[in-house]
Design a protein around this motif. Structure first.
Motif, PDB file in Angstrom:
ATOM      1  N   GLY A 166      -4.172  58.052  35.081  1.00 40.73           N
ATOM      2  CA  GLY A 166      -5.606  57.903  35.275  1.00 40.73           C
ATOM      3  C   GLY A 166      -6.283  59.247  35.195  1.00 40.73           C
ATOM      4  O   GLY A 166      -6.946  59.690  36.143  1.00 40.73           O
ATOM      5  N   SER A 167      -6.146  59.906  34.064  1.00 41.79           N
ATOM      6  CA  SER A 167      -6.543  61.309  33.935  1.00 41.79           C
ATOM      7  C   SER A 167      -8.045  61.538  33.927  1.00 41.79           C
ATOM      8  O   SER A 167      -8.493  62.686  34.008  1.00 41.79           O
ATOM      9  CB  SER A 167      -5.918  61.917  32.673  1.00 41.79           C
ATOM     10  N   ILE A 191       0.205  65.389  29.464  1.00 42.97           N
ATOM     11  CA  ILE A 191      -0.177  64.085  28.916  1.00 42.97           C
ATOM     12  C   ILE A 191      -1.017  63.342  29.947  1.00 42.97           C
ATOM     13  O   ILE A 191      -0.605  63.191  31.100  1.00 42.97           O
ATOM     14  CB  ILE A 191       1.067  63.235  28.574  1.00 42.97           C
ATOM     15  N   GLY A 192      -2.181  62.889  29.530  1.00 45.55           N
ATOM     16  CA  GLY A 192      -3.000  62.053  30.388  1.00 45.55           C
ATOM     17  C   GLY A 192      -3.006  60.628  29.878  1.00 45.55           C
ATOM     18  O   GLY A 192      -2.895  60.393  28.676  1.00 45.55           O
ATOM     19  N   VAL A 193      -3.111  59.673  30.791  1.00 46.13           N
ATOM     20  CA  VAL A 193      -3.237  58.266  30.428  1.00 46.13           C
ATOM     21  C   VAL A 193      -4.455  57.701  31.136  1.00 46.13           C
ATOM     22  O   VAL A 193      -4.605  57.864  32.357  1.00 46.13           O
ATOM     23  CB  VAL A 193      -1.985  57.458  30.814  1.00 46.13           C
ATOM     24  N   ASP A 194      -5.343  57.060  30.385  1.00 45.15           N
ATOM     25  CA  ASP A 194      -6.526  56.443  30.960  1.00 45.15           C
ATOM     26  C   ASP A 194      -6.884  55.213  30.140  1.00 45.15           C
ATOM     27  O   ASP A 194      -6.535  55.128  28.953  1.00 45.15           O
ATOM     28  CB  ASP A 194      -7.707  57.418  30.981  1.00 45.15           C
ATOM     29  N   MET A 249     -14.040  57.984  29.703  1.00 44.55           N
ATOM     30  CA  MET A 249     -13.215  59.022  30.303  1.00 44.55           C
ATOM     31  C   MET A 249     -12.324  59.690  29.259  1.00 44.55           C
ATOM     32  O   MET A 249     -12.145  60.923  29.270  1.00 44.55           O
ATOM     33  CB  MET A 249     -12.365  58.433  31.425  1.00 44.55           C
ATOM     34  N   ILE A 250     -11.741  58.908  28.366  1.00 39.63           N
ATOM     35  CA  ILE A 250     -10.898  59.473  27.313  1.00 39.63           C
ATOM     36  C   ILE A 250     -11.709  60.425  26.440  1.00 39.63           C
ATOM     37  O   ILE A 250     -11.251  61.526  26.099  1.00 39.63           O
ATOM     38  CB  ILE A 250     -10.273  58.347  26.468  1.00 39.63           C
ATOM     39  N   ARG A 279      -4.386  56.316  25.462  1.00 37.85           N
ATOM     40  CA  ARG A 279      -5.024  55.116  25.990  1.00 37.85           C
ATOM     41  C   ARG A 279      -3.952  54.181  26.559  1.00 37.85           C
ATOM     42  O   ARG A 279      -2.942  53.910  25.919  1.00 37.85           O
ATOM     43  CB  ARG A 279      -5.798  54.399  24.889  1.00 37.85           C
ATOM     44  N   GLY A 280      -4.161  53.702  27.762  1.00 37.46           N
ATOM     45  CA  GLY A 280      -3.198  52.783  28.352  1.00 37.46           C
ATOM     46  C   GLY A 280      -3.516  52.521  29.807  1.00 37.46           C
ATOM     47  O   GLY A 280      -4.472  53.061  30.373  1.00 37.46           O
TER      48      GLY A 280
END
Length: 283
Positions: free
Chosen positions: A91-92, A112-115, A120-121, A140-141
């Motif tokens: 949830g970056s 690595i960020g996941v959002d 937000m991305i 994205r995820g």
């Protein structure tokens, strides 16, 4: 521990509906960040991140990343994140912790960020470019099904996000899956004990990081049930009525909650909600 305790408290909760509401709330939050705080960050814009455990390191990140931080602590306050390692941020968001992690691991490492939220991305991608850290990326995820290979990361971090998940058991299992043997996690999050129905029953309070929170004991037990070890809780800050009111009042009022009802709910919840930092490792 029942797995039901790792799900959001709302009876009959639909996971996709909760995610959709959270995504909508955070899209709106980043749009209005210049005039109003977001989830878990009642202080004014630009002050939220500093009051959540950040210091001089904020001077090294793009201004927009700090101003758009909706966190409840600093998951990177640990000292073990080293150059050359791989860090995964669940949830970056707008990228504050992702930028800081990238600067910690350097160009020989990865961040690595996941959002799941487009706004937000987009913001995080822009902030990564501004920070000059091409070894960082946003994917994205959803955090219940991470787009990351098993055993691929040295650290998992997260900031006031897991409480939003309606499927915390799956999140904890994913943390264990993506960590390499000996890999560690540091998570800042909200926990809560016996919240009143006036707060539990509102989707907006969920997006405000309150209604979806589970107890500290269930949080720790859930991580341990996923196979993680040495789970410890640090930096506990219990919220009083004024802090809780700042977190949820405006959203609940937007849904038609009358002032007397709101004040009663806040008074009953005072002392039952806290921000914590939880650490541990994969054996």
């Amino acid at each position: 521990m029942s797995t039901e305790s790792l799900k959001s408290p709302e009876a009959g909760n639909d996971a996709d509906a909760v995610r959709a509401h959270v995504a909508e709330a955070y899209t709106a939050a980043i749009d209005r960040v210049s005039s109003r705080g977001g989830c878990c960050s009642p202080p004014p814009v630009g002050v939220a991140a500093q009051t959540a455990g950040y210091g001089d390191e904020l001077s090294s990140v793009p201004e927009g990343a700090a101003a758009s931080s909706f966190g409840c602590g600093n998951p990177l306050s640990v000292k073990g994140v080293l150059e050359g390692q791989t860090v995964l941020d669940l949830g970056s968001g707008a990228g504050l912790d992702l930028v800081l992690a990238a600067k910690r691991v350097g160009p020989t490492g990865r961040a690595i960020g996941v959002d799941m939220t487009d706004a937000m991305i987009d913001a995080a991608t822009r902030h990564l470019e501004q920070a000059g850290v091409p070894w960082a990326e946003v994917r994205r995820g959803v955090i219940e099904d991470l787009p990351v290979d098993a055993g691929a990361v040295d650290w998992v971090i997260s900031n006031c996000v897991i409480n939003l998940s309606p499927q915390k058991e799956a999140v904890f299992a994913e943390i264990a899956r993506v960590l390499s043997p000996g890999g560690q996690f540091s998570v800042s999050d909200i926990v809560a004990e016996d919240l009143p129905e006036e707060i539990l029953g509102h989707a907006a309070a969920h997006a405000a990081c309150v209604a979806g929170a589970i107890s500290e004991a269930d949080y720790v037990a859930g991580l341990e049930a996923a196979g993680l070890v040495d789970v410890e809780v640090f930096d506990r800050q219990v919220y009083d009525a004024d802090q809780l009111r700042a977190m949820v009042a405006s959203d609940l009022q937007d849904l038609g909650v009358e002032a007397p009802e709101l004040e009663e709910a806040v008074a009953r919840a005072a002392g039952r909600v806290a921000s914590v930092r939880v650490t541990g490792r994969r054996p």
